[in-house]
Design a protein around this motif. Structure first.
Motif, PDB file in Angstrom:
ATOM      1  N   SER A 110       0.829  -1.210   0.000  1.00 18.24           N
ATOM      2  CA  SER A 110       0.000   0.000   0.000  1.00 18.24           C
ATOM      3  C   SER A 110       0.859   1.255   0.000  1.00 18.24           C
ATOM      4  O   SER A 110       0.520   2.268  -0.620  1.00 18.24           O
ATOM      5  CB  SER A 110      -0.924   0.010   1.214  1.00 18.24           C
ATOM      6  OG  SER A 110      -1.862  -1.033   1.154  1.00 18.24           O
ATOM      7  N   LYS A 114       2.043   1.673  -3.726  1.00 11.39           N
ATOM      8  CA  LYS A 114       0.804   2.446  -3.888  1.00 11.39           C
ATOM      9  C   LYS A 114      -0.205   1.714  -4.774  1.00 11.39           C
ATOM     10  O   LYS A 114      -0.817   2.295  -5.664  1.00 11.39           O
ATOM     11  CB  LYS A 114       1.120   3.843  -4.449  1.00 11.39           C
ATOM     12  CG  LYS A 114       2.026   4.650  -3.521  1.00 11.39           C
ATOM     13  CD  LYS A 114       2.326   6.026  -4.060  1.00 11.39           C
ATOM     14  CE  LYS A 114       3.219   6.800  -3.109  1.00 11.39           C
ATOM     15  NZ  LYS A 114       3.548   8.149  -3.601  1.00 11.39           N
ATOM     16  N   SER A 115      -0.340   0.436  -4.481  1.00  6.65           N
ATOM     17  CA  SER A 115      -1.234  -0.410  -5.261  1.00  6.65           C
ATOM     18  C   SER A 115      -2.667  -0.260  -4.778  1.00  6.65           C
ATOM     19  O   SER A 115      -2.947  -0.363  -3.583  1.00  6.65           O
ATOM     20  CB  SER A 115      -0.790  -1.878  -5.121  1.00  6.65           C
ATOM     21  OG  SER A 115      -1.810  -2.758  -5.484  1.00  6.65           O
ATOM     22  N   TYR A 116      -3.575  -0.004  -5.717  1.00  4.72           N
ATOM     23  CA  TYR A 116      -4.995   0.104  -5.360  1.00  4.72           C
ATOM     24  C   TYR A 116      -5.503  -1.219  -4.797  1.00  4.72           C
ATOM     25  O   TYR A 116      -6.257  -1.249  -3.821  1.00  4.72           O
ATOM     26  CB  TYR A 116      -5.818   0.490  -6.586  1.00  4.72           C
ATOM     27  CG  TYR A 116      -7.306   0.488  -6.324  1.00  4.72           C
ATOM     28  CD1 TYR A 116      -7.933   1.579  -5.724  1.00  4.72           C
ATOM     29  CD2 TYR A 116      -8.081  -0.625  -6.674  1.00  4.72           C
ATOM     30  CE1 TYR A 116      -9.303   1.555  -5.472  1.00  4.72           C
ATOM     31  CE2 TYR A 116      -9.448  -0.646  -6.422  1.00  4.72           C
ATOM     32  CZ  TYR A 116     -10.041   0.449  -5.818  1.00  4.72           C
ATOM     33  OH  TYR A 116     -11.394   0.414  -5.560  1.00  4.72           O
ATOM     34  N   GLU A 117      -5.087  -2.323  -5.408  1.00  2.00           N
ATOM     35  CA  GLU A 117      -5.521  -3.638  -4.938  1.00  2.00           C
ATOM     36  C   GLU A 117      -5.017  -3.889  -3.517  1.00  2.00           C
ATOM     37  O   GLU A 117      -5.737  -4.466  -2.686  1.00  2.00           O
ATOM     38  CB  GLU A 117      -5.013  -4.732  -5.870  1.00  2.00           C
ATOM     39  CG  GLU A 117      -5.657  -4.741  -7.247  1.00  2.00           C
ATOM     40  CD  GLU A 117      -5.090  -3.679  -8.169  1.00  2.00           C
ATOM     41  OE1 GLU A 117      -4.080  -3.025  -7.807  1.00  2.00           O
ATOM     42  OE2 GLU A 117      -5.658  -3.492  -9.270  1.00  2.00           O
ATOM     43  N   LYS A 119      -4.368  -1.612  -1.225  1.00  2.00           N
ATOM     44  CA  LYS A 119      -5.129  -0.776  -0.297  1.00  2.00           C
ATOM     45  C   LYS A 119      -6.496  -1.385  -0.004  1.00  2.00           C
ATOM     46  O   LYS A 119      -6.987  -1.341   1.127  1.00  2.00           O
ATOM     47  CB  LYS A 119      -5.281   0.633  -0.867  1.00  2.00           C
ATOM     48  CG  LYS A 119      -3.975   1.430  -0.865  1.00  2.00           C
ATOM     49  CD  LYS A 119      -4.167   2.825  -1.434  1.00  2.00           C
ATOM     50  CE  LYS A 119      -2.853   3.600  -1.415  1.00  2.00           C
ATOM     51  NZ  LYS A 119      -2.997   4.954  -1.985  1.00  2.00           N
ATOM     52  N   ALA A 120      -7.119  -1.975  -1.024  1.00  2.00           N
ATOM     53  CA  ALA A 120      -8.406  -2.643  -0.816  1.00  2.00           C
ATOM     54  C   ALA A 120      -8.232  -3.860   0.090  1.00  2.00           C
ATOM     55  O   ALA A 120      -9.062  -4.115   0.973  1.00  2.00           O
ATOM     56  CB  ALA A 120      -8.997  -3.058  -2.162  1.00  2.00           C
TER      57      ALA A 120
END
Length: 220
Positions: A110, A114-117, A119-120
């Motif tokens: 995260s 800075k991966s969106y996946e 962070k989810a």
């Protein structure tokens, strides 16, 4: 020659799990700082399969994987118990350690990638932990223990990474009140403070690291 040696990195949460366990037991040890860009012969010899830290060397015999090492320390040395005495509570503690380790890589991804996946995935993990910690002071009963030590990167390092990167909306009291209450207890508990690394030194290290945009893997 020291009977107990720990190969690690001062800023690694995984190494600090082991340090914490050794200090709880009152075990004297030699900490040998490693360089993962230029791995020492001792590290490669001690962990030839993974070539990662931390590694505990006790009487010349290496043990790898941070929570495996913590269990070894708990079983080998006299002192306060780290794992619960009750078999059911031990099983519960081990379950949460596995959950935290299986899902915890999302924390690093995260911030570092800075991966969106990621962070989810992190958000989903925190929702589960927040629900588990409802009406509970710690993961198992009212005593700080095995699972809480495993969650050290959530208790301290994640907040440091938030501040170092300026990302301040991942973990809020509005979203995760029970988790944040546990984190406050983790950081503010008088007994815990003597086992945690200085937060200001961690923050300075990770700020410099992010500013330099150098993101090599830092632990195992």
């Amino acid at each position: 020659m020291a009977e107990v040696k720990l190969l690690g990195l001062w800023y690694s949460p995984f190494c600090h799990r082991v340090e914490w366990a050794l200090k709880i037991k009152g075990v004297k040890f030699e900490f040998i700082e490693q360089n993962l860009q230029n791995k020492s012969p001792l590290l490669l010899e001690s962990n030839p399969i993974q070539k990662k830290i931390p590694v505990l060397i006790h009487n010349g015999k290496p043990i790898c994987e941070s929570m495996v090492i913590v269990e070894y320390i708990d079983e080998t040395f006299e002192g306060p118990s780290i794992l619960p005495k009750d078999p059911y509570d031990r099983a519960v503690a081990r379950f949460w350690v596995k959950f935290i380790d299986d899902k915890g890589s999302a924390v690093g991804r995260s911030f570092f990638h800075k991966s969106y996946e990621a962070k989810a995935e992190l958000s989903e993990m925190l929702k589960i932990l927040d629900n588990e910690l409802k009406d509970k002071k710690f993961f198992v009963g009212d005593k700080f223990g095995f699972a809480d030590i495993a969650a050290n990167f959530l208790g301290l390092w994640m907040g440091v990474l938030e501040e170092a990167t300026g990302v301040n909306n991942l973990v809020t009291r509005e979203k995760y009140p029970n988790f944040c209450a546990w984190r406050d207890e983790y950081i503010d508990c008088r007994d815990n403070k003597k086992y945690l690394p200085p937060r200001d030194e961690l923050l300075a290290y990770f700020k410099a690291r992010f500013q330099a945009a150098a993101v090599p893997p830092y632990s195992s």
